[in-house]
Enzyme design. Sequence first.
Site, PDB file in Angstrom:
ATOM      1  N   HIS A  33      -1.916  -1.711 -18.005  1.00  0.00           N
ATOM      2  CA  HIS A  33      -1.048  -2.022 -17.268  1.00  0.00           C
ATOM      3  C   HIS A  33       0.465  -2.393 -17.910  1.00  0.00           C
ATOM      4  O   HIS A  33       1.547  -2.269 -17.148  1.00  0.00           O
ATOM      5  CB  HIS A  33      -1.012  -3.056 -16.144  1.00  0.00           C
ATOM      6  CG  HIS A  33      -2.335  -2.612 -15.120  1.00  0.00           C
ATOM      7  ND1 HIS A  33      -2.279  -1.488 -14.570  1.00  0.00           N
ATOM      8  CD2 HIS A  33      -3.386  -3.292 -15.056  1.00  0.00           C
ATOM      9  CE1 HIS A  33      -3.427  -1.519 -13.853  1.00  0.00           C
ATOM     10  NE2 HIS A  33      -4.159  -2.715 -13.917  1.00  0.00           N
ATOM     11  N   ASP A  72     -10.970   2.743 -16.034  1.00  0.00           N
ATOM     12  CA  ASP A  72     -10.926   1.299 -15.358  1.00  0.00           C
ATOM     13  C   ASP A  72     -10.822   1.792 -13.557  1.00  0.00           C
ATOM     14  O   ASP A  72     -10.105   2.781 -13.277  1.00  0.00           O
ATOM     15  CB  ASP A  72      -9.564   0.721 -15.716  1.00  0.00           C
ATOM     16  CG  ASP A  72      -9.381  -0.710 -15.215  1.00  0.00           C
ATOM     17  OD1 ASP A  72      -9.984  -1.512 -16.195  1.00  0.00           O
ATOM     18  OD2 ASP A  72      -8.896  -0.820 -14.061  1.00  0.00           O
ATOM     19  N   HIS A 109      -8.733   0.398 -11.604  1.00  0.00           N
ATOM     20  CA  HIS A 109      -7.298   0.268 -11.507  1.00  0.00           C
ATOM     21  C   HIS A 109      -6.486   1.400 -12.335  1.00  0.00           C
ATOM     22  O   HIS A 109      -6.824   1.854 -13.259  1.00  0.00           O
ATOM     23  CB  HIS A 109      -6.636  -0.753 -11.985  1.00  0.00           C
ATOM     24  CG  HIS A 109      -7.267  -2.092 -11.297  1.00  0.00           C
ATOM     25  ND1 HIS A 109      -8.208  -2.759 -11.822  1.00  0.00           N
ATOM     26  CD2 HIS A 109      -6.911  -3.054 -10.162  1.00  0.00           C
ATOM     27  CE1 HIS A 109      -8.468  -3.876 -11.022  1.00  0.00           C
ATOM     28  NE2 HIS A 109      -7.932  -3.790  -9.966  1.00  0.00           N
ATOM     29  N   ASP A 156     -14.664  -2.247 -13.881  1.00  0.00           N
ATOM     30  CA  ASP A 156     -14.400  -2.793 -12.864  1.00  0.00           C
ATOM     31  C   ASP A 156     -14.805  -1.633 -11.675  1.00  0.00           C
ATOM     32  O   ASP A 156     -14.508  -2.029 -10.489  1.00  0.00           O
ATOM     33  CB  ASP A 156     -13.084  -3.454 -12.518  1.00  0.00           C
ATOM     34  CG  ASP A 156     -12.005  -2.641 -13.091  1.00  0.00           C
ATOM     35  OD1 ASP A 156     -12.207  -1.597 -13.571  1.00  0.00           O
ATOM     36  OD2 ASP A 156     -10.747  -3.209 -13.205  1.00  0.00           O
TER      37      ASP A 156
END
Lengths: 452, 557
Positions: A112, A152, A154, A241
């Site tokens: 991120h 991921d 996200h 995740d």
Amino acid sequence: MAKAKRSVGLIFFPAFDWCITPDHPEREERLLYTRDQIMEEGLLDIAGIYEYRPYVAEDKPIQRVHICVPSVARRVSEPHRIAVGGSMLAADLVLDNKVDCAFALLRPPGHHANRVVHGARGFCTVNNEAIMVEHMRRRLGPSIRVAIVDTDAHHADGTQDIFYNDPGILHISLHQDGRTLYPGTGFVTERGGPAAYGNTINVPLPPGTGDEGILYVMENLVMPILEEWKPDYIINAAGQDNHYSDPLTNMNFSAGGYARLTEMLRPDIVVLEGGYSIEGALPYVNVGIILALAGLDCSSLREPDWKPDCLRQPQHVMPIVKNVVSEVRRQWETRHQVKREDVFGRGTNYVRDRSIFYDTDQIVEKQHERIKLCNDCSGWREIYSQAAGGRIGHTQVAIVTVPWLACRNCRREAVEAYERLQTLGRFDQVFYQDCERDEYLCAPDHHEPGAL
Amino acid sequence: MRVIGIDVGGTNTDAALISDEGIVLAMVKTPTDHDDILCSVRTALEEIIASHKGPFPMELHLSTTLPTNAIVEGEGDPAAVVAIPGPGMNLLDYDFGFPVYSVKGYVDHRGRVASDIDPDEVLSAARQAWNDGARALAIVGKFSQRNNSLELAAKQVVEQAGLKFSQITLGHQLSGRHGFPRRIMTAYLNARVAGIQQEFAAVIERLMSENPIIAGVRILKADGGTMGLAESCVRPIETILSGPAASLTASLALSRRTEANTVVVDIGGTTTDIAVIAGGEPVCQRGGAVIGGFNTLVRALYTVSIGLGGDSEVRIHDSGVVLGPRRVGKAAALGGAEATPTDAAVALGLAELGQRDKAIAALKKKAAGAFASWESLAQAIIEAFVLRLCTAVDEVYRTLENVPVYTVSEILAPPDIRPRAVIGLGAPAGVFIPLAAEQLGLPWEILPYHAGANGIGAAAARPTVSLSVHVDTEQEQMIIPELGLRKQIKQALFDQKQARRAAVEHTLAYAQGLGLEECSEIQIVEEEAFNVVRGFHTVGRIFNIRAQMRPGARRVR
């Protein structure tokens, strides 16, 4: 004794003494159970699996990617430097042919982190994969083609930001739909900047997507695209995740599914990203990835609470997944037919204004970015960045970047801009980043209080 | 008490007798009879006792090679493993090379039973093992060091069915460390050699009753320490590789150096062994001892062996000298056929041994055409030897310093293990150690008694005891696998201090239970503490602690 079919360099660094806060998901024992599982399975005794100790990265490799405000020293802590050093070591092991593939199983994570860094967002401060890729390019030259596949849950918005206009990088992010999860981006419409249109590929998946859906995406979208684009290196940013037991997401992927994904993708380098089901998922997913990289059988790998039901996707999921795949495929196949002015306008610059929230450090950044639309190179860039909040007070900086293989005009204009911006007096600092010449300047330079 | 140390080596059996004050009273060297190891022990013992004046009781310290040899030569009771692997790596991929029968059941990393064993399945696996010829059995579960209940239940099933295995080894008893495949191999080997050690113990007990002057017997272990005879029958696998450990113990006993960090270099005829002492204690292998191609969980000293010694082959290559790894036989000065590093030392007057003129003649022959004179060849040999040794020492430290670590603080401030002195053992040490030490920029020391140091090491060895304590306050449990202990604890009352205290107390009690009166200080050698968090709340703590009796050796003069 067990023997790997492909040799694997494992840079395992669980950072048992580092946390964001003691009860934060990114806390000391995040990889404790993973360590226990790896050791108990005896993976480090397998012939062909070698463990390495990461080193502490210096400023320069970080500056090749990031503009840290006010300085690298102020923003990047030692644990981050070790995660960066570990990722770079993973690349070196593969580039030096010491191993067939490598896994940087380490924290803190990084995907991120944007190009401009005022603090931490999404638990990330600096982008491990991006720094690693820039390190590879420094060693091998600007013509290497690197594909990053981010698995991921996200959206890998930081990695996307860094390589958005970079024709040498193909960035594919598979993630839970941004309308339902942090950071709220990663839609199919985000496709790359003017010099790299189509090289950013987003595959937002509906909550509830499990092994069937994700492996469908791999087989019908990711693998065909990679086959066509022919990267020299494939990197997997392996967030864990998407697992059915993850507390922060709503996906249905299993350890066996992650292992299968790794077997299909055959990445050269894997870098751990998120994943916060530290007891129920990470130990098994990480063992699965290591076994898959080593070419060993993963079919007996299963979570202790695994039941066939765990993998069952809600009925409505598969049609949505198939729609997304066919839309992204269509976009990919027609990417060269799209006229640049239809997307980026007819001006001389591509301009982007954004507000970026640093959830971890509670900072708001306002960013104005301008990329020259150049026919001879990917264009020099100017960024005005204003940030406030958290513990940084208020800061306003200007940044000039020169891309790899920049044309003479762009470099000249960038140098002039760097000089001019310093005279304006509007900015606390002005930064200059030139990857090709490996030159990173800052005026005025930030000095730590007390330092000379 | 006076102590006799006996080390049954590959060539010779060394015995030494040391007094209460640590003075060497007698040393004996007899050739080892490989067909009758016990006879070698008896001969050495009798010679020592004969030289031993007065009615003083003695303790016997034995380094036995019986289990070691049995493992290397594939002997012992035919053994098999009943494994409880649960999901994970495919058991077949480990390629153990001995029979492993897999049954259902699974303990997870927190020590929770995720699924139980099926008694009928365990029984049919054990029957199968018996029918396939196994007479000793090991039962090993994944994560049994965190919860031994499945192993215990499986053992009960086998015993109740009346299967008469001579030995049933349970994985959790052997080590608290992680490593399911290593636990399988360790338990398998332990089961296989248990009968041999038991037989040996019976003979030793008879020997004791014949010689009432022997007040007690202790058996040497791979970590340089000792254990009791009864304990050695339960965990005979701990006796492997105790010979090399005895040599390092000897250096701890004999050295006068006060530096906490030293490198111990044992130069023999064929090989040179390098070991590391850091913070006053020998450094151990990271995973555990490796023997006969088996990776075990046995705590063993870290030594690196290189093919370089006084009798190494000398080859001339591109007008340079290459030494070893082959041994050519004894030095020319002693009647050998070819010039060796020993001859180079003798010829140059650095050592006195055999006939110098023969050494010179052999060097002349070797130098012909490539070196201007025998002197320049001899000099080149000495230099090559020293360079090779220094490079090896450097590599040892680089390897140790690059061992992966898992905390930021260890990366930023790694413990200083670099040597501050070189300790040399072995016959050629007097020639090469001072030169190597000079090149490394370190002071040096040559230990006396190089001819029978292993006997002294055996005599000087002290008991070692180490336990791993795992506390999980969320599950309100404390586990000490080596003791088979699983104890309910009260979460509210248990903090890190408490865990530490429990570790020390249990280690002390265990040591005393083994009859160790002179317990030296108990120390915590590894410690981890973690929060267990559920949904942003800390619901418990996990402590992993390893406590041990401070290892060391008796001082010997």
